[in-house]
Design a protein around this motif. Structure first.
Motif, mmCIF file in Angstrom:
data_model
loop_
_atom_site.group_PDB
_atom_site.id
_atom_site.type_symbol
_atom_site.label_atom_id
_atom_site.label_comp_id
_atom_site.label_asym_id
_atom_site.label_seq_id
_atom_site.Cartn_x
_atom_site.Cartn_y
_atom_site.Cartn_z
ATOM 1 N N ALA A 1 9.178 -5.581 -20.285
ATOM 2 C CA ALA A 1 8.385 -4.981 -21.358
ATOM 3 C C ALA A 1 7.292 -5.921 -21.848
ATOM 4 O O ALA A 1 6.206 -5.486 -22.251
ATOM 5 N N GLU A 2 7.545 -7.237 -21.782
ATOM 6 C CA GLU A 2 6.586 -8.218 -22.276
ATOM 7 C C GLU A 2 5.690 -8.784 -21.174
ATOM 8 O O GLU A 2 4.649 -9.366 -21.458
ATOM 9 N N ASP A 3 6.082 -8.596 -19.921
ATOM 10 C CA ASP A 3 5.396 -9.246 -18.802
ATOM 11 C C ASP A 3 4.025 -8.649 -18.515
ATOM 12 O O ASP A 3 3.085 -9.366 -18.153
ATOM 13 N N GLY A 4 3.904 -7.355 -18.644
ATOM 14 C CA GLY A 4 2.616 -6.713 -18.389
ATOM 15 C C GLY A 4 2.253 -6.582 -16.926
ATOM 16 O O GLY A 4 1.098 -6.334 -16.585
ATOM 17 N N PHE A 5 3.249 -6.733 -16.018
ATOM 18 C CA PHE A 5 2.962 -6.617 -14.591
ATOM 19 C C PHE A 5 2.559 -5.191 -14.233
ATOM 20 O O PHE A 5 3.161 -4.219 -14.690
ATOM 21 N N GLU A 6 1.547 -5.070 -13.375
ATOM 22 C CA GLU A 6 1.197 -3.780 -12.787
ATOM 23 C C GLU A 6 0.759 -4.007 -11.356
ATOM 24 O O GLU A 6 -0.124 -4.819 -11.083
ATOM 25 N N GLY A 7 1.409 -3.329 -10.426
ATOM 26 C CA GLY A 7 1.068 -3.447 -9.017
ATOM 27 C C GLY A 7 0.731 -2.098 -8.425
ATOM 28 O O GLY A 7 0.611 -1.107 -9.157
ATOM 29 N N PRO A 8 0.597 -2.031 -7.114
ATOM 30 C CA PRO A 8 0.254 -0.760 -6.466
ATOM 31 C C PRO A 8 1.246 0.364 -6.753
ATOM 32 O O PRO A 8 0.887 1.539 -6.720
ATOM 33 N N PHE A 9 2.511 0.005 -7.024
ATOM 34 C CA PHE A 9 3.510 1.016 -7.370
ATOM 35 C C PHE A 9 3.705 1.146 -8.887
ATOM 36 O O PHE A 9 4.699 1.714 -9.335
ATOM 37 N N GLY A 10 2.758 0.625 -9.652
ATOM 38 C CA GLY A 10 2.795 0.812 -11.093
ATOM 39 C C GLY A 10 3.521 -0.294 -11.842
ATOM 40 O O GLY A 10 3.647 -1.425 -11.347
ATOM 41 N N VAL B 1 3.509 -2.905 3.330
ATOM 42 C CA VAL B 1 4.702 -2.514 2.578
ATOM 43 C C VAL B 1 4.346 -1.233 1.835
ATOM 44 O O VAL B 1 3.492 -1.234 0.951
ATOM 45 N N ASN B 2 4.978 -0.119 2.200
ATOM 46 C CA ASN B 2 4.608 1.168 1.633
ATOM 47 C C ASN B 2 5.733 1.836 0.847
ATOM 48 O O ASN B 2 5.738 3.043 0.621
ATOM 49 N N THR B 3 6.709 1.019 0.445
ATOM 50 C CA THR B 3 7.749 1.438 -0.490
ATOM 51 C C THR B 3 7.802 0.383 -1.600
ATOM 52 O O THR B 3 7.329 -0.741 -1.403
ATOM 53 N N PRO B 4 8.359 0.697 -2.778
ATOM 54 C CA PRO B 4 8.302 -0.257 -3.897
ATOM 55 C C PRO B 4 9.060 -1.556 -3.618
ATOM 56 O O PRO B 4 10.267 -1.519 -3.346
ATOM 57 N N PRO B 5 8.378 -2.709 -3.643
ATOM 58 C CA PRO B 5 9.054 -3.995 -3.408
ATOM 59 C C PRO B 5 10.107 -4.278 -4.476
ATOM 60 O O PRO B 5 9.884 -4.032 -5.664
ATOM 61 N N ASP B 6 11.244 -4.797 -4.051
ATOM 62 C CA ASP B 6 12.344 -4.994 -5.004
ATOM 63 C C ASP B 6 12.042 -6.042 -6.060
ATOM 64 O O ASP B 6 12.360 -5.850 -7.238
ATOM 65 N N HIS B 7 11.426 -7.148 -5.678
ATOM 66 C CA HIS B 7 11.237 -8.231 -6.649
ATOM 67 C C HIS B 7 10.441 -7.778 -7.864
ATOM 68 O O HIS B 7 10.737 -8.170 -8.996
ATOM 69 N N GLU C 1 0.835 -1.203 0.000
ATOM 70 C CA GLU C 1 0.000 0.000 0.000
ATOM 71 C C GLU C 1 0.868 1.251 0.000
ATOM 72 O O GLU C 1 1.432 1.616 1.037
ATOM 73 N N PRO C 2 1.025 1.912 -1.150
ATOM 74 C CA PRO C 2 1.744 3.190 -1.132
ATOM 75 C C PRO C 2 1.117 4.130 -0.097
ATOM 76 O O PRO C 2 -0.097 4.297 -0.053
ATOM 77 N N ALA C 3 1.961 4.687 0.751
ATOM 78 C CA ALA C 3 1.537 5.620 1.801
ATOM 79 C C ALA C 3 0.740 4.958 2.919
ATOM 80 O O ALA C 3 0.250 5.629 3.822
ATOM 81 N N GLY C 4 0.601 3.628 2.915
ATOM 82 C CA GLY C 4 -0.109 2.944 3.986
ATOM 83 C C GLY C 4 0.662 3.020 5.305
ATOM 84 O O GLY C 4 1.892 3.109 5.315
ATOM 85 N N GLU C 5 -0.058 2.974 6.413
ATOM 86 C CA GLU C 5 0.557 3.045 7.737
ATOM 87 C C GLU C 5 0.107 1.856 8.588
ATOM 88 O O GLU C 5 -0.947 1.270 8.343
ATOM 89 N N PRO C 6 0.894 1.464 9.595
ATOM 90 C CA PRO C 6 0.487 0.370 10.486
ATOM 91 C C PRO C 6 -0.841 0.664 11.172
ATOM 92 O O PRO C 6 -1.159 1.808 11.486
#
Length: 243
Positions: A175-184, A155-161, A139-144
């Motif tokens: 470019a081919e994967d098409g992944f999109e998550g909360p951090f884009g 997790v409120n910073t971009p996950p490395d994986h 959650e971008p900007a999420g808090e405990p």
């Protein structure tokens, strides 16, 4: 290692070995880390598990037992859409995970499900078995916050994986994967990711950084992780179980 993931195929050693190096780097900078480990990994590599448990500044948290790799998980997903299995099975797997940690004297209080997979039974079951903190949400900007009997620490910073180029995750793959998550959709180099993470840290009251030992090793042999630890060393860093 029996999971045989795409990251593992590119590693010279095991993920547990990488976790030991990761923990030692963090300890050198006085940065506490919470490492989520499957129960099966604890039993497959007891020497590394024992080493991790003894490193100052390391909190070991639960990460399921099988990481959803059994026929039961796959069948349940096909039937219901949930990876976690029937409630009695999920309860048994949680207990088995906690038992794997207990043999190393570790009392698990923090939990993150593999790939953030959880269902309506997960939090109540974890609370029943003494886990106090859950970190399954990105959650971008999420808090405990307190929720379902647990302290939820997003997790409120971009996950490395999902956002760092490493191993199979090349610019062409992304470019081919098409992944999109909360951090884009964006992926960046490891050093660019450090700057992205630190920008996000400045925007929240309590920041949770997700950095995998395998990803950090494969991206640039821990150079970016060491830079991250150095730059966070003056901050009020704490284990997830203390948030």
């Amino acid at each position: 290692m029996s999971l045989d993931t795409r990251d593992q195929a590119h590693m010279d050693g095991t993920e547990m070995e990488a976790a030991v190096e990761y923990a030692e780097i963090a300890a050198d900078h006085g940065v506490p880390v919470t490492l989520f480990v499957t129960g099966k990994a604890m039993r497959e590599e007891p020497d590394h598990a024992r080493t991790l448990a003894a490193i100052e500044g390391v909190e070991l948290g639960g990460h399921d037992y099988y990481a959803f790799g059994t026929p039961v998980h796959k069948l349940w997903r096909g039937l219901t859409g949930s990876w976690n299995g029937p409630r009695p099975f999920q309860a048994w797997e949680i207990r088995r995970t906690l038992s794997a940690f207990e043999q190393f004297g570790v009392d698990v209080r923090s939990w993150r499900d593999h790939a953030y997979r959880h269902d309506a039974n997960t939090a109540p079951l974890l609370a029943t078995y003494g886990v106090t903190h859950l970190s399954d949400a990105v959650e971008p900007a999420g808090e405990p916050r307190d929720e379902d009997g647990l302290r939820v620490v997003p997790v409120n910073t971009p996950p490395d994986h999902e956002h760092v180029y490493h191993a199979f995750r090349t610019p062409e793959f992304v470019a081919e994967d098409g992944f999109e998550g909360p951090f884009g959709t964006e992926s960046v180099t490891a050093d660019e990711w450090v700057e992205w993470v630190l920008d996000c840290v400045d925007d929240v009251e309590t920041a949770t950084v997700l950095a995998h030992p395998a990803c950090m090793e494969l991206a640039d042999e821990f150079a970016a992780f060491e830079e991250l630890c150095e730059r966070l060393s003056d901050e009020d860093c704490r284990h997830l179980g203390d948030c």
